[in-house]
Every structure is written in structure tokens, then in C-alpha cells.
Design a protein around this motif. Structure first.
Motif, short mmCIF file in Angstrom:
data_model
loop_
_atom_site.label_atom_id
_atom_site.label_comp_id
_atom_site.label_asym_id
_atom_site.label_seq_id
_atom_site.Cartn_x
_atom_site.Cartn_y
_atom_site.Cartn_z
N MET A 1 0.85 -1.20 0.00
CA MET A 1 0.00 0.00 0.00
C MET A 1 0.88 1.25 0.00
SD MET A 1 -2.92 1.22 2.76
CE MET A 1 -4.05 -0.11 2.37
N HIS A 2 0.51 2.22 -0.81
CA HIS A 2 1.27 3.47 -0.88
C HIS A 2 1.27 4.17 0.48
CE1 HIS A 2 2.53 7.48 -2.21
NE2 HIS A 2 2.94 6.93 -3.34
N GLU A 3 2.38 4.77 0.85
CA GLU A 3 2.51 5.40 2.17
C GLU A 3 1.47 6.51 2.36
OE1 GLU A 3 3.55 6.42 5.92
OE2 GLU A 3 4.06 4.61 4.80
N LEU A 4 1.20 7.29 1.32
CA LEU A 4 0.19 8.35 1.44
C LEU A 4 -1.19 7.76 1.76
CD1 LEU A 4 0.82 11.05 -1.34
CD2 LEU A 4 0.95 11.32 1.14
N VAL A 5 -1.50 6.62 1.16
CA VAL A 5 -2.80 5.99 1.40
C VAL A 5 -2.90 5.54 2.85
CG1 VAL A 5 -4.29 4.05 0.79
CG2 VAL A 5 -3.06 5.31 -1.00
N ARG A 6 -1.82 4.96 3.38
CA ARG A 6 -1.82 4.56 4.79
C ARG A 6 -2.14 5.76 5.69
NH1 ARG A 6 2.51 1.00 3.50
NH2 ARG A 6 1.96 -1.16 3.94
N ARG A 7 -1.50 6.87 5.39
CA ARG A 7 -1.70 8.07 6.21
C ARG A 7 -3.11 8.63 6.04
NH1 ARG A 7 3.07 11.76 4.31
NH2 ARG A 7 1.87 13.29 5.52
N ILE A 8 -3.65 8.59 4.82
CA ILE A 8 -5.02 9.06 4.58
C ILE A 8 -6.01 8.24 5.39
CG2 ILE A 8 -6.86 9.18 2.85
CD1 ILE A 8 -4.62 9.86 0.79
N LEU A 9 -5.84 6.94 5.38
CA LEU A 9 -6.76 6.05 6.10
C LEU A 9 -6.67 6.24 7.61
CD1 LEU A 9 -6.38 2.76 4.02
CD2 LEU A 9 -8.16 4.51 3.86
N SER A 10 -5.55 6.77 8.08
CA SER A 10 -5.39 7.04 9.51
C SER A 10 -5.90 8.43 9.88
CB SER A 10 -3.92 6.90 9.93
OG SER A 10 -3.14 7.95 9.37
N PRO A 39 -10.68 0.38 -2.48
CA PRO A 39 -11.46 -0.47 -1.56
C PRO A 39 -12.03 0.27 -0.36
CG PRO A 39 -9.34 -1.48 -2.11
CD PRO A 39 -9.27 -0.07 -2.57
N HIS A 40 -11.57 1.49 -0.13
CA HIS A 40 -11.98 2.24 1.07
C HIS A 40 -12.92 3.39 0.71
CE1 HIS A 40 -8.80 0.01 3.12
NE2 HIS A 40 -8.02 0.30 2.10
N THR A 41 -13.51 3.34 -0.48
CA THR A 41 -14.39 4.42 -0.92
C THR A 41 -15.83 3.92 -1.07
OG1 THR A 41 -13.91 3.94 -3.25
CG2 THR A 41 -12.50 5.56 -2.14
N GLY A 42 -16.73 4.87 -1.37
CA GLY A 42 -18.13 4.52 -1.57
C GLY A 42 -19.00 4.74 -0.35
N LEU A 130 -12.63 13.30 -5.01
CA LEU A 130 -13.71 12.83 -4.14
C LEU A 130 -13.35 11.49 -3.50
CD1 LEU A 130 -16.83 13.69 -6.34
CD2 LEU A 130 -16.16 14.81 -4.20
N ARG A 131 -12.66 10.64 -4.24
CA ARG A 131 -12.24 9.35 -3.69
C ARG A 131 -11.30 9.54 -2.51
NH1 ARG A 131 -13.47 4.82 -6.24
NH2 ARG A 131 -14.23 4.87 -8.39
N VAL A 132 -10.42 10.52 -2.63
CA VAL A 132 -9.48 10.78 -1.53
C VAL A 132 -10.23 11.20 -0.27
CG1 VAL A 132 -7.56 12.23 -0.75
CG2 VAL A 132 -7.62 11.41 -3.12
N LEU A 133 -11.17 12.15 -0.41
CA LEU A 133 -11.92 12.63 0.76
C LEU A 133 -12.82 11.54 1.32
CD1 LEU A 133 -12.89 16.29 -0.20
CD2 LEU A 133 -10.83 15.40 0.90
#
Length: 313
Positions: A1-10, A39-42, A130-133
Motif C-alpha cells: 500500500m502506498h505510504e500516502l494511502v496509509r496516512r489518509i486512512l489514519s 477499496p476504502h471508498t463509496g 472525491l475518492r481521496v476525501l
């Protein structure tokens, strides 16, 4: 998993901002970030606000944020799309100024995006932002479009609820109706409802809706005075009623299915266009083909078919 994604999910707000910047700039890591986020959107509810310039969309958005934070304790995102200059490429991203009272709230994320030449009132990368938020944990995301009339129609392909903001001044409502906005609205809001002409605007919108005949969902018309923070709870109640209708009628899943399908097609189109341009760049005969088109020796459709054929080999 990309490091930015880990941080976003936290819940890291800076990581979300940086990811959107990578997306806007088509950075090399863009696709990896979006794949890991998917997988973390919607989960977020998407509310689009559109209407003519001067209708008060930004001030209304600001009041909605305040209401959702104080009364509903929701985590809120805002994507505010501003027009980009065709000459300088710059954009006046004024919405952060107008919504500055929320800047220090850790559970509010406001992002202004320039259209960068995209039509339809939305930035090209709006859906990706929007997916990021969504993955960051927003329960509601407000999407404020540039407010340019007829090209606002794209918002209906992005938002779960599309809100058309009117005001009773200077025939604004009549012009908006002519622009075809009536067909995309799930809700109408007459903002600045303390001004003369509010009752007339309400009647005209209602008369237009009557012409539609019986429909499963008749867009309600509410009134707000964002300057005085009036009418916001009543407006949000109608948004919730629309969400309930979407879920109970099956329209919710139909819309989201179509949105996923359109998004895949848009990605295919974008990638094909990029690869064709790369192919043209490496093809020395390309300039000659264009010259032949200009001289009438060959038609542009034949040239396009030839380039696509090379791409699909």
C-alpha cells in the motif's frame, strides 16, 4: 500500500491534500494511490451545489458545513471548483477565503480546484479527488461547481443529490430555468430569501415542476438566508428525505452503478487519448498526414482510424 494511502486512512489531513495535488498534476504515483484507495471508498454522501454566479453557493456551503459539524457532528469535505483562466492557466480560488472559519477544524477538508480547461462546471479530476476525501473518512462531501449555466450538467453524474441554488434578484431564476437546470435538480434552494421576488421565484419553480406531471420524486423548494444562517436545518432535512427516497426506491444503486460504468469509460478514453498522443509524437509522418487533411487529400476520420489501428496492434 502506498505510504500516502496509509496516512489518509489514519486520518492524516496533509496526506489527503498531497494526494489530491499528485492527482491534479498527473504525478507518476497517481494510479497507485487511486488503486489503493478504491477499496476504502463509496461511503460518503455526495451533495452537489450548482446555479448561476452570485446565487450565494459559497456562503450557503459555509453555513451547511457549520450545521453539519455542530448539529450532526459529521466529518465534512468540500470540493469547490473555480474557473481557470484560458490565458494564464491560473484560477481565483476564493472559496477557501469565504469558508475560512473552518480552516482549523480537523474534521473539515476544503479544497479549491481549477477547471484547467474542463467543461461541465467541474474539474477533470473532481471524481478522483472525491475518492481521496471519501477514504479520508468524510461522511458528507459538498461539491460546489463554478456556476456557468448550461455547462453545469456534469454535476448530476457525480452527486447523489444535486441542489440548484437560485436567488430572486435580476431574473436569475428565469435564466437558470432556460439553461436546462430544471431537469437535473433533486432539490431547489432559493437563497437570499429575504429579498423581494422570493414568492414569485417560488411560484415559477413550482409551476415548472407542475409541467413535469407525476414523477417518483418531485424536487422540493426550500428557502434560506445564508447571511443570517436561516433555513439550513429545513434544507438539510430535505436532503435526508431525498437520500431516503434513493435508497428505498433502488435509484441509489442504479445511479452508483452508472457512475462506476461512466468512470471506467472515462478512464479508458483518457488513457487511449494519452497513448495516441504518444504515438503521434514518435511518428514522423504525422505532420504529413495533417497536411493532407488540410489539403483535402484525405479525410480526418481515415487518419483517426489509422492511428487507432496502430494503437490496437
Amino acid at each position: 500500500m502506498h505510504e500516502l494511502v496509509r496516512r489518509i486512512l489514519s486520518g492524516d489531513k496533509r496526506a489527503a491534500a498531497r494526494a489530491i495535488t499528485h492527482i491534479e498534476n498527473d504525478a507518476p504515483q497517481k494510479h497507485e494511490i487511486l488503486r489503493d484507495l478504491h477499496p476504502h471508498t463509496g461511503n460518503a454522501y455526495l451533495v452537489g451545489l450548482t446555479g448561476s454566479p452570485g446565487a450565494g453557493k459559497s456562503s450557503l456551503t459555509d453555513r451547511i458545513i457549520t450545521y453539519l459539524r455542530k448539529e450532526k457532528e459529521m466529518k465534512v469535505g468540500v470540493i469547490a471548483v473555480d474557473p481557470t483562466s484560458p490565458f494564464t492557466g491560473g484560477a481565483i480560488l476564493g472559496d477557501r477565503v469565504r469558508m475560512g472559519t473552518h480552516a482549523l477544524d480537523p474534521d473539515v477538508f476544503i479544497r479549491s480546484m481549477g477547471t484547467r480547461g474542463s467543461l461541465g462546471g467541474l474539474a477533470r479530476t473532481t471524481q478522483e479527488a472525491l475518492r481521496v476525501l471519501d477514504a479520508w473518512g468524510c461522511e458528507v462531501i459538498l461539491i460546489e461547481t463554478v456556476g456557468v449555466g448550461q455547462s453545469e450538467l456534469d454535476i448530476m453524474n457525480v452527486a447523489d443529490s444535486t441542489v440548484v441554488v437560485l436567488n430572486p434578484s435580476a431574473g436569475d431564476h428565469i435564466q437558470t430555468m432556460k439553461a436546462g437546470i430544471m431537469e437535473i435538480a433533486d432539490l431547489f434552494v432559493i437563497n437570499k430569501a429575504d429579498l423581494p421576488g422570493t414568492d414569485k421565484t417560488d411560484r415559477e419553480v413550482s409551476n415548472m415542476l407542475d409541467l413535469m406531471g407525476h414523477v417518483p420524486w418531485r424536487p422540493p423548494v426550500t428557502r434560506t438566508i445564508s447571511r443570517d444562517n436561516k433555513g439550513i436545518p429545513e434544507f438539510w432535512e430535505k436532503v435526508q428525505e431525498h437520500e431516503a427516497y434513493l435508497r428505498s426506491s433502488g435509484v441509489w444503486e442504479q445511479r452508483r452503478h452508472k457512475r462506476r460504468q461512466d468512470e471506467v469509460l472515462a478512464i479508458i478514453e483518457g488513457q487511449m487519448t494519452r497513448r495516441v498522443k504518444e504515438l503521434m509524437h514518435g511518428d514522423a509522418s504525422w505532420s504529413n498526414k495533417i497536411a493532407q487533411v488540410e489539403q483535402g487529400a484525405v479525410d480526418p476520420y481515415s487518419v483517426a482510424d489509422e492511428m487507432i489501428g496502430k494503437l490496437l496492434k
